[in-house]
Design an enzyme around this catalytic site. Structure first.
Site, short mmCIF file in Angstrom:
data_model
loop_
_atom_site.label_atom_id
_atom_site.label_comp_id
_atom_site.label_asym_id
_atom_site.label_seq_id
_atom_site.Cartn_x
_atom_site.Cartn_y
_atom_site.Cartn_z
N ARG A 260 -7.27 -5.41 17.58
CA ARG A 260 -5.95 -5.29 16.59
C ARG A 260 -5.08 -6.61 16.79
O ARG A 260 -3.84 -6.14 16.87
CB ARG A 260 -5.49 -3.97 16.36
CG ARG A 260 -6.42 -2.74 15.78
CD ARG A 260 -6.81 -3.17 14.57
NE ARG A 260 -7.66 -2.11 14.09
CZ ARG A 260 -9.06 -2.06 14.23
NH1 ARG A 260 -9.52 -3.13 15.11
NH2 ARG A 260 -9.79 -0.95 14.02
N SER A 334 -4.17 3.41 9.79
CA SER A 334 -3.73 3.92 11.16
C SER A 334 -2.30 3.41 11.60
O SER A 334 -2.20 2.06 11.55
CB SER A 334 -4.62 3.34 12.13
OG SER A 334 -5.99 3.83 11.71
N GLU A 430 0.48 -0.15 15.23
CA GLU A 430 -0.57 -1.09 14.70
C GLU A 430 -0.03 -1.64 13.65
O GLU A 430 0.17 -2.91 13.36
CB GLU A 430 -1.86 -0.48 14.50
CG GLU A 430 -2.90 -1.44 13.72
CD GLU A 430 -4.12 -0.72 13.20
OE1 GLU A 430 -4.73 0.16 13.91
OE2 GLU A 430 -4.70 -0.98 12.18
#
Ligand SMILES: Cc1cc2nc3c(=O)[nH]c(=O)nc-3n(C[C@H](O)[C@H](O)[C@H](O)COP(=O)(O)OP(=O)(O)OC[C@H]3O[C@@H](n4cnc5c(N)ncnc54)[C@H](O)[C@@H]3O)c2cc1C
Length: 437
Positions: A260, A334, A430
């Site tokens: 990520r 998320s 994130e």
């Protein structure tokens, strides 16, 4: 007589300047607005660029040879006249160009939080991106690059320009045996692109079906799902530099992809607008079915008949049951990354919590399921009136209506502090935090 580089050139009858650094590289300064330059970088890897570089080197008709001193004087004369108009009400010609005032970003983000951008524009090609950048640079306006708004939390109104990248289109670059290279406009919807690829028999992206957002944002955090990451099928991207307007191509190494992560979220943050992304796909790509519940979802079909489309459909069904649809319930997927721990730290955690959900990584680290930590800490399904933690998916923070970004961020911080207190683990968001003081 051999040529001595750099060579300095101008476009006859115009203020455009060139510096040729060699047979394969040319920089072009094109005037734009007051005291501003668009800077283009040309590499001789494509035929039109080779022709341009040759024409400029030879000072063919239309190009004028300059000495370095002449070139410097011309550059300085233009730059010296810089005046900065301030950001404010739009003039008629700006409205005609597509600029808008006071746009509610609730309609452009999947969290659906009301926060207004003082100015907004959609750019549909590279030149429109450059014009928008020049507009915001001239006014010292803060720049927010927007794709589908599915990975951002807006903390406040945006006093500046929200630049929505709307560059569309697909183009096959090369087909060789089973390999197909395709370049895609940054403004294409990601899931639509995955479906286009599948329809054409170009495989490798099917596990990334149904991820919201646009193609241009996909390298930002190296999107990933069900055992596949963007980097597995990435060829290169092209991006325009915010300050100079120069176009640059980044290969995978230059993007420094991680979990990520990419260079665009770290050292190059805020420096580039990604305008297109190229993918290396494969008609015979192996099916990736080992992750999550894919095989369980496909169990009614004989394994020998499984296709890439079957895998995509299975993943779409799993995602639809597991994750809230942002059209019905505001969220950004998320909210936290799964922390990756060194083996010794993980061992300590596992000794204290034998059930901890985890995934060993190829580099020896252990990825711990952040959702498991949050759920065990008792946050799953929590309601705080306007917002909360999703009932089925502890990793997803949700907006029921009427919340502010600051409230959702407060909830995120409470979760991070609690997980740290209980497990000694720092969770990292994130989701991109936009406009946080
Ligand atoms: C329900 C749901 C499920 C999700 N599932 C996943 C998943 O499985 N895996 C995963 O990795 N992600 C997932 N996400 C997160 C998100 O969809 C991806 O990160 C997606 O790539 C974001 O795309 P976007 O166009 O919406 O980006 P935005 O939210 O618009 O932007 C994200 C960041 O990128 C910047 N940006 C956007 N476009 C450009 C551009 N062209 N050039 C430069 N900067 C740009 C923005 O400034 C911002 O900082 C999910 C989100 C939701 C809501």
């Amino acid at each position: 007589m051999p040529l001595k580089y750099p060579l300095y050139r101008a476009l006859a009858g115009s203020e455009t300047l060139y510096r040729v650094d060699g047979l394969r590289h040319l920089m072009e300064w094109q005037p734009l607005g007051i005291g501003r330059w668009l800077v283009h970088e040309h590499y001789a890897d494509l035929y039109p660029s080779q022709v341009l570089i040759q024409a400029v080197i030879q000072a063919q008709e239309g190009y004028v040879a300059l000495t370095e001193e002449e070139w410097d004087v011309r550059l300085e004369q233009r730059t010296a006249s810089t005046q900065r108009p301030s950001i404010g009400l739009l003039a008629e010609d700006e409205i005609a160009q597509g600029f808008q005032e006071c746009v509610d970003l609730a309609d452009w983000t999947t969290f659906g939080l009301s926060a207004h951008a003082s100015h907004w524009i959609t750019a549909r090609n590279d030149d429109e991106v450059r014009s928008a950048l020049a507009w915001s640079n001239e006014r010292d306006a803060a720049l927010l690059v927007m794709g589908g708004g599915s990975n951002m939390l807006l903390h406040s109104d945006w006093n500046g320009l929200a630049l929505h990248v709307g560059i569309r289109g697909f183009r096959v670059l090369k087909e060789e045996e089973n390999r197909v290279d395709v370049v895609v406009g940054a403004g294409e919807n990601w899931h639509h692109w995955v479906m286009v690829a599948l329809e054409n028999g170009w495989h490798g992206l099917e596990n990334l079906a149904l991820i919201p957002g646009q193609v241009g944002a996909s390298p930002m955090q190296n999107i990933g799902a069900y055992g596949v990451e963007l980097k597995d099928r990435f060829l290169w991207l092209e991006a325009i530099e915010v300050q100079s307007g120069a176009l640059k191509r980044f290969d995978g190494a230059a993007c420094a992809f991680g979990y990520r992560e990419s260079v665009f979220k770290s050292s190059e943050k805020g420096e580039w607008v990604i305008v297109r992304v190229a993918f290396a796909l494969d008609r015979e790509a192996p099916l990736q079915t080992s992750y999550g519940a894919i095989q369980q979802e496909l169990k009614d079909l004989p394994e020998s008949s499984w296709t890439h489309l079957d895998v995509a459909k299975a993943i779409m069904r799993i995602r639809s049951t597991k994750l809230p649809d942002p059209k019905e319930l505001g969220n950004a997927g998320s909210f936290f990354k799964n922390p990756v721990l060194p083996a010794a730290d993980f061992e300590r955690l596992q000794n204290a919590h034998p059930q901890v959900a985890h995934y060993p990584q190829s580099d020896g680290g252990i990825k711990v399921a952040a959702g498991w930590l949050i759920e065990q800490a008792g946050w799953k399904g929590l309601h705080r009136g306007t917002h909360g933690v999703h009932e089925n998916q502890a990793l997803v923070l949700v907006h029921y209506g009427g919340a502010t970004g600051a409230e959702i961020w407060q909830l995120a911080q409470d979760i991070m502090n609690d997980v740290h207190a209980k497990y000694g683990i720092h969770l990292e968001p994130e989701v991109n935090q936009i406009g946080r003081n």
